[in-house]
Design a protein around this motif. Sequence first.
Motif, mmCIF file in Angstrom:
data_model
loop_
_atom_site.group_PDB
_atom_site.id
_atom_site.type_symbol
_atom_site.label_atom_id
_atom_site.label_comp_id
_atom_site.label_asym_id
_atom_site.label_seq_id
_atom_site.Cartn_x
_atom_site.Cartn_y
_atom_site.Cartn_z
ATOM 1 N N LEU A 197 -1.248 12.577 7.531
ATOM 2 C CA LEU A 197 -1.830 11.514 8.364
ATOM 3 C C LEU A 197 -2.080 10.312 7.471
ATOM 4 O O LEU A 197 -2.889 10.374 6.548
ATOM 5 C CB LEU A 197 -3.148 11.997 8.981
ATOM 6 C CG LEU A 197 -3.999 10.950 9.711
ATOM 7 C CD1 LEU A 197 -3.267 10.406 10.916
ATOM 8 C CD2 LEU A 197 -5.337 11.578 10.104
ATOM 9 N N SER A 198 -1.358 9.218 7.718
ATOM 10 C CA SER A 198 -1.490 7.994 6.918
ATOM 11 C C SER A 198 -1.919 6.840 7.806
ATOM 12 O O SER A 198 -1.309 6.596 8.845
ATOM 13 C CB SER A 198 -0.165 7.634 6.252
ATOM 14 O OG SER A 198 0.247 8.663 5.380
ATOM 15 N N ILE A 199 -2.966 6.126 7.385
ATOM 16 C CA ILE A 199 -3.483 4.977 8.116
ATOM 17 C C ILE A 199 -3.774 3.880 7.106
ATOM 18 O O ILE A 199 -4.429 4.119 6.085
ATOM 19 C CB ILE A 199 -4.771 5.340 8.900
ATOM 20 C CG1 ILE A 199 -4.498 6.498 9.854
ATOM 21 C CG2 ILE A 199 -5.291 4.119 9.661
ATOM 22 C CD1 ILE A 199 -5.724 7.069 10.532
ATOM 23 N N GLY A 200 -3.265 2.681 7.361
ATOM 24 C CA GLY A 200 -3.484 1.598 6.419
ATOM 25 C C GLY A 200 -3.323 0.244 7.055
ATOM 26 O O GLY A 200 -2.743 0.093 8.128
ATOM 27 N N LYS A 201 -3.867 -0.746 6.378
ATOM 28 C CA LYS A 201 -3.830 -2.122 6.890
ATOM 29 C C LYS A 201 -3.562 -3.086 5.750
ATOM 30 O O LYS A 201 -4.184 -3.000 4.700
ATOM 31 C CB LYS A 201 -5.142 -2.469 7.558
ATOM 32 C CG LYS A 201 -5.144 -3.860 8.161
ATOM 33 C CD LYS A 201 -6.423 -4.142 8.907
ATOM 34 C CE LYS A 201 -6.351 -5.534 9.497
ATOM 35 N NZ LYS A 201 -7.572 -5.903 10.145
ATOM 36 N N ALA A 202 -2.643 -3.999 5.995
ATOM 37 C CA ALA A 202 -2.358 -5.044 5.022
ATOM 38 C C ALA A 202 -3.530 -6.017 4.968
ATOM 39 O O ALA A 202 -4.205 -6.235 5.975
ATOM 40 C CB ALA A 202 -1.080 -5.787 5.401
ATOM 41 N N GLU A 246 -5.308 -1.884 2.242
ATOM 42 C CA GLU A 246 -5.782 -0.570 1.859
ATOM 43 C C GLU A 246 -5.141 0.479 2.743
ATOM 44 O O GLU A 246 -4.724 0.187 3.870
ATOM 45 C CB GLU A 246 -7.301 -0.478 1.950
ATOM 46 C CG GLU A 246 -7.850 -0.702 3.344
ATOM 47 C CD GLU A 246 -9.372 -0.704 3.373
ATOM 48 O OE1 GLU A 246 -10.002 -0.752 2.304
ATOM 49 O OE2 GLU A 246 -9.917 -0.658 4.468
ATOM 50 N N GLY A 247 -5.041 1.688 2.226
ATOM 51 C CA GLY A 247 -4.454 2.776 2.991
ATOM 52 C C GLY A 247 -4.966 4.110 2.516
ATOM 53 O O GLY A 247 -5.483 4.235 1.404
ATOM 54 N N ARG A 248 -4.831 5.096 3.377
ATOM 55 C CA ARG A 248 -5.320 6.431 3.082
ATOM 56 C C ARG A 248 -4.356 7.438 3.702
ATOM 57 O O ARG A 248 -3.916 7.274 4.831
ATOM 58 C CB ARG A 248 -6.709 6.607 3.667
ATOM 59 C CG ARG A 248 -7.338 7.941 3.433
ATOM 60 C CD ARG A 248 -8.778 7.974 3.922
ATOM 61 N NE ARG A 248 -9.586 6.910 3.369
ATOM 62 C CZ ARG A 248 -10.179 6.942 2.174
ATOM 63 N NH1 ARG A 248 -10.027 7.981 1.402
ATOM 64 N NH2 ARG A 248 -10.913 5.935 1.764
ATOM 65 N N THR A 249 -4.023 8.474 2.933
ATOM 66 C CA THR A 249 -3.210 9.580 3.439
ATOM 67 C C THR A 249 -3.992 10.864 3.254
ATOM 68 O O THR A 249 -4.545 11.109 2.178
ATOM 69 C CB THR A 249 -1.859 9.670 2.698
ATOM 70 O OG1 THR A 249 -1.124 8.473 2.945
ATOM 71 C CG2 THR A 249 -1.044 10.864 3.175
ATOM 72 N N MET A 291 -5.325 10.869 -0.504
ATOM 73 C CA MET A 291 -4.916 9.800 -1.413
ATOM 74 C C MET A 291 -5.345 8.489 -0.778
ATOM 75 O O MET A 291 -5.205 8.305 0.431
ATOM 76 C CB MET A 291 -3.403 9.806 -1.597
ATOM 77 C CG MET A 291 -2.881 11.045 -2.283
ATOM 78 S SD MET A 291 -1.091 11.159 -2.231
ATOM 79 C CE MET A 291 -0.878 11.915 -0.627
ATOM 80 N N SER A 292 -5.873 7.579 -1.580
ATOM 81 C CA SER A 292 -6.233 6.274 -1.053
ATOM 82 C C SER A 292 -5.850 5.215 -2.072
ATOM 83 O O SER A 292 -5.806 5.478 -3.271
ATOM 84 C CB SER A 292 -7.729 6.195 -0.734
ATOM 85 O OG SER A 292 -8.494 6.361 -1.914
ATOM 86 N N ALA A 293 -5.562 4.039 -1.568
ATOM 87 C CA ALA A 293 -5.233 2.908 -2.426
ATOM 88 C C ALA A 293 -5.821 1.665 -1.791
ATOM 89 O O ALA A 293 -5.871 1.538 -0.566
ATOM 90 C CB ALA A 293 -3.722 2.767 -2.574
ATOM 91 N N SER A 294 -6.275 0.747 -2.646
ATOM 92 C CA SER A 294 -6.792 -0.509 -2.126
ATOM 93 C C SER A 294 -6.481 -1.627 -3.100
ATOM 94 O O SER A 294 -6.379 -1.408 -4.302
ATOM 95 C CB SER A 294 -8.305 -0.424 -1.890
ATOM 96 O OG SER A 294 -8.978 -0.202 -3.109
ATOM 97 N N ILE A 353 0.842 -1.196 0.000
ATOM 98 C CA ILE A 353 0.000 0.000 0.000
ATOM 99 C C ILE A 353 0.876 1.244 0.000
ATOM 100 O O ILE A 353 0.598 2.208 -0.707
ATOM 101 C CB ILE A 353 -0.968 -0.006 1.199
ATOM 102 C CG1 ILE A 353 -1.967 -1.136 1.037
ATOM 103 C CG2 ILE A 353 -1.678 1.321 1.351
ATOM 104 C CD1 ILE A 353 -2.758 -1.116 -0.247
ATOM 105 N N ALA A 354 1.960 1.236 0.763
ATOM 106 C CA ALA A 354 2.877 2.369 0.762
ATOM 107 C C ALA A 354 3.450 2.587 -0.629
ATOM 108 O O ALA A 354 3.567 3.721 -1.101
ATOM 109 C CB ALA A 354 3.994 2.153 1.776
ATOM 110 N N VAL A 355 3.808 1.509 -1.302
ATOM 111 C CA VAL A 355 4.324 1.604 -2.662
ATOM 112 C C VAL A 355 3.237 2.138 -3.588
ATOM 113 O O VAL A 355 3.497 2.986 -4.446
ATOM 114 C CB VAL A 355 4.845 0.239 -3.149
ATOM 115 C CG1 VAL A 355 5.201 0.274 -4.621
ATOM 116 C CG2 VAL A 355 6.047 -0.192 -2.316
ATOM 117 N N ALA A 356 2.009 1.662 -3.414
ATOM 118 C CA ALA A 356 0.900 2.134 -4.251
ATOM 119 C C ALA A 356 0.666 3.624 -4.040
ATOM 120 O O ALA A 356 0.464 4.365 -5.002
ATOM 121 C CB ALA A 356 -0.367 1.346 -3.953
ATOM 122 N N LEU A 357 0.706 4.088 -2.789
ATOM 123 C CA LEU A 357 0.508 5.506 -2.527
ATOM 124 C C LEU A 357 1.648 6.322 -3.125
ATOM 125 O O LEU A 357 1.423 7.401 -3.663
ATOM 126 C CB LEU A 357 0.373 5.770 -1.028
ATOM 127 C CG LEU A 357 -0.965 5.365 -0.429
ATOM 128 C CD1 LEU A 357 -0.951 5.542 1.082
ATOM 129 C CD2 LEU A 357 -2.112 6.143 -1.031
#
Length: 161
Positions: A151-156, A84-87, A76-79, A3-7
């Motif tokens: 602010l970044s929050i995400g979960k594998a 998934e993650g969101r910044t 920014m969000s990616a899933s 997710i970090a790479v995707a963001l």
Amino acid sequence: MRIAVALAAVIALSGCDGGASDDTPEARGDASGGEYRQTFDLGDGNDAEVRAGGNIDVQLPAGFTVYPGAEVVTTMSASSADGEGRTTMMTTNDDPADVIAFYRKQAEAAGFAIANEMDSGTARMISGQSADGTGLNVIVGTGEDGTTISLSIGKAGSSGN
């Protein structure tokens, strides 16, 4: 980690035309208050969205809020099957120590254990994880234009990749 790479890819791609699933970003509102929205197809069922400008509706996990009085600049969000993650990027004129204290309090109340902390004088950072594996990073920096908050929050995900 994906997710970090995707963001990171979203940030890189947002400045160019390649990789977008919709070549025409949707603008909302007028030119002075419009919202830029772009969706990127990162392949293999992975996608990301960048939103900037205007009055952005921010969707944060339970227990987290936009910093009081801050202006939301970009989300920014990616899933994907991997997670998934969101910044959320914001600006304020408040002291970085106050911003970090605000998000530390919210994180701890939401069950996050703060594992890392950094203070370089012009930038501060906290990061941690909740019992369910959700990760948190808060980076706050100061400059001539005020204080910037990331602010970044995400979960594998559970795919095991």
